[in-house]
Design an enzyme around this catalytic site. Structure first.
Site, PDB file in Angstrom:
ATOM      1  N   HIS A   1       5.281  -5.833  -0.930  1.00 25.28           N
ATOM      2  CA  HIS A   1       4.668  -6.634  -1.990  1.00 25.28           C
ATOM      3  C   HIS A   1       5.359  -6.332  -3.313  1.00 25.28           C
ATOM      4  O   HIS A   1       6.129  -5.379  -3.428  1.00 25.28           O
ATOM      5  CB  HIS A   1       3.173  -6.310  -2.120  1.00 25.28           C
ATOM      6  CG  HIS A   1       2.900  -4.905  -2.567  1.00 25.28           C
ATOM      7  ND1 HIS A   1       3.080  -3.799  -1.748  1.00 25.28           N
ATOM      8  CD2 HIS A   1       2.466  -4.412  -3.758  1.00 25.28           C
ATOM      9  CE1 HIS A   1       2.767  -2.704  -2.403  1.00 25.28           C
ATOM     10  NE2 HIS A   1       2.403  -3.038  -3.635  1.00 25.28           N
TER      11      HIS A   1
ATOM     12  N   ASP B   1       4.163  -5.950  -7.554  1.00 19.78           N
ATOM     13  CA  ASP B   1       2.956  -5.773  -8.368  1.00 19.78           C
ATOM     14  C   ASP B   1       2.828  -6.954  -9.324  1.00 19.78           C
ATOM     15  O   ASP B   1       3.806  -7.343  -9.968  1.00 19.78           O
ATOM     16  CB  ASP B   1       3.022  -4.464  -9.151  1.00 19.78           C
ATOM     17  CG  ASP B   1       2.982  -3.245  -8.240  1.00 19.78           C
ATOM     18  OD1 ASP B   1       2.490  -3.376  -7.106  1.00 19.78           O
ATOM     19  OD2 ASP B   1       3.458  -2.172  -8.663  1.00 19.78           O
TER      20      ASP B   1
ATOM     21  N   HIS C   1       8.245  -3.530  -2.814  1.00 21.03           N
ATOM     22  CA  HIS C   1       8.161  -2.166  -2.316  1.00 21.03           C
ATOM     23  C   HIS C   1       7.064  -2.058  -1.262  1.00 21.03           C
ATOM     24  O   HIS C   1       6.282  -2.988  -1.064  1.00 21.03           O
ATOM     25  CB  HIS C   1       7.898  -1.188  -3.470  1.00 21.03           C
ATOM     26  CG  HIS C   1       6.702  -1.532  -4.310  1.00 21.03           C
ATOM     27  ND1 HIS C   1       6.677  -2.604  -5.194  1.00 21.03           N
ATOM     28  CD2 HIS C   1       5.473  -0.969  -4.406  1.00 21.03           C
ATOM     29  CE1 HIS C   1       5.501  -2.661  -5.802  1.00 21.03           C
ATOM     30  NE2 HIS C   1       4.757  -1.686  -5.325  1.00 21.03           N
TER      31      HIS C   1
ATOM     32  N   ARG D   1      -0.653  12.103   2.038  1.00 22.10           N
ATOM     33  CA  ARG D   1      -0.020  11.631   0.803  1.00 22.10           C
ATOM     34  C   ARG D   1      -1.064  10.922  -0.047  1.00 22.10           C
ATOM     35  O   ARG D   1      -1.856  10.120   0.458  1.00 22.10           O
ATOM     36  CB  ARG D   1       1.132  10.671   1.107  1.00 22.10           C
ATOM     37  CG  ARG D   1       1.798  10.085  -0.139  1.00 22.10           C
ATOM     38  CD  ARG D   1       3.041   9.275   0.227  1.00 22.10           C
ATOM     39  NE  ARG D   1       3.680   8.750  -0.960  1.00 22.10           N
ATOM     40  CZ  ARG D   1       3.508   7.518  -1.446  1.00 22.10           C
ATOM     41  NH1 ARG D   1       2.709   6.666  -0.801  1.00 22.10           N
ATOM     42  NH2 ARG D   1       4.125   7.122  -2.545  1.00 22.10           N
TER      43      ARG D   1
END
Length: 331
Positions: A198, A200, A258, A268
């Site tokens: 996607h 942002d 990304h 994470r």
């Protein structure tokens, strides 16, 4: 007199799998040029020597990990995400899923201290969150003003003003990617997509994680569209150009695509500040960015209009294509 830079800077370029690194302690003129280069080539860069205190970052990370360590039934009281609040696996309203849980909060410091909806009765340290948001927002604005200067814009607050606005629609998102080290079935999940491809939608995003790998960006330097792993650095921030900034610069800067992968047996957690404009703000190409060589690419739209369109589409959709400028429609 300020002279706008109408063509890409031709000095240092970022090729192959090299991730741009911007050292904010260097001379301002150098930093401006390097930010412009990185935003043109990748729409992405790493920031070091950013002056955000370590304790501000550490407290935010501790608060996030504490929340995700709560029992599922408690976390679910802060959800389902619509779009704010707690979510697990489901990303947005259109069927996208991922290997993660997350918490999405409004990052406007003018809002009441209760971060998560009062009716949910979930404790979350608003004091820590607001201190973090304040620090990261200032860093975002500093970067945007350096960028505007590097582009040669006369109004160097063209971008940052929208984020400083008291009605800014900025967000803070905490993504938690659990480890898979329990059994063979879970081991098969390592290397799967944690959060799909996607871009942002906002103006700018600032991300940091806890030192565990997973973030990847789509390389613009190869025809194959290779995914470039981003080495983690918990002392740094990673900056994404958003769709709104691509539109405001008339496509000169690139909104980076990304994704996040589940690539480790370690947990994470990433914390992302999305610098967004007020809902009523108009997003238009800055006049200096429209030239004979680069005719107008995007029509004007409000952030509210763009946001509404965003929530009607799947995660990986190229939203800006729906806002292309068509000269015949303006006649």
């Amino acid at each position: 007199m300020v002279v706008v830079s109408t063509t890409p800077v031709q000095s240092k370029r970022y090729i192959g799998t090299e991730i741009p690194v911007i050292d904010l302690s260097r001379r301002r003129e150098i930093v401006q040029e390097e930010i412009v280069n990185a935003c043109e080539e990748y729409g992405f860069f790493k920031v070091i020597n950013h002056a955000i205190p370590n304790d501000v970052v550490a407290k935010m990370e501790a608060v996030g990990l504490e929340f995700f360590a709560k029992p599922v039934t408690e976390k679910q009281q802060a959800g389902p995400a619509n779009p704010l609040g707690y979510g697990c696996k489901s990303i947005g309203p259109n069927g996208d899923t991922g290997e993660l849980e997350y918490l999405l909060l409004h990052a406007n410091q003018q809002l009441p201290a209760k971060i998560i909806c009062e009716e949910n009765q979930i404790e979350f340290s608003s004091c820590v969150v607001m201190e973090y948001v304040g620090s990261v927002k200032e860093l975002a604005c500093e970067i945007l003003e350096l960028l505007a200067q590097g582009l040669g814009l006369e109004d160097t607050e063209t971008f940052s003003r929208l984020i400083r606005d008291t009605e800014s629609d900025s967000l803070l998102r905490l993504n938690h990617y659990p480890s898979y080290n329990c059994n063979k079935e879970d081991n098969n999940k390592v290397g799967r997509v944690g959060f799909g491809e996607h871009s942002d939608p906002q103006i700018i995003s600032l991300l940091r994680s806890n030192g565990v790998a997973g973030l990847q960006i789509l390389s613009p330097s190869t025809d194959a569209g290779d995914w470039v792993p981003v080495p983690p650095d918990p002392a740094a921030f990673f900056v994404n150009v958003g769709d709104a900034l691509q539109a405001m610069t008339n496509g000169r800067l690139v909104s980076v695509r990304h994704r996040a992968m589940v690539t480790s047996y370690d947990t994470r957690m990433s914390t992302v500040f999305f610098g967004g404009p007020p809902l009523h703000a108009w997003i238009s190409p800055v006049p200096e960015m429209i030239t004979t060589q680069r005719p107008r690419r995007y029509r004007s739209f409000t952030w509210s209009e763009f946001k509404k369109m965003m929530y009607s589409l799947r995660l990986g959709h190229n939203r800006l294509e729906l806002f292309r400028f068509k000269a015949e429609e303006q006649a």
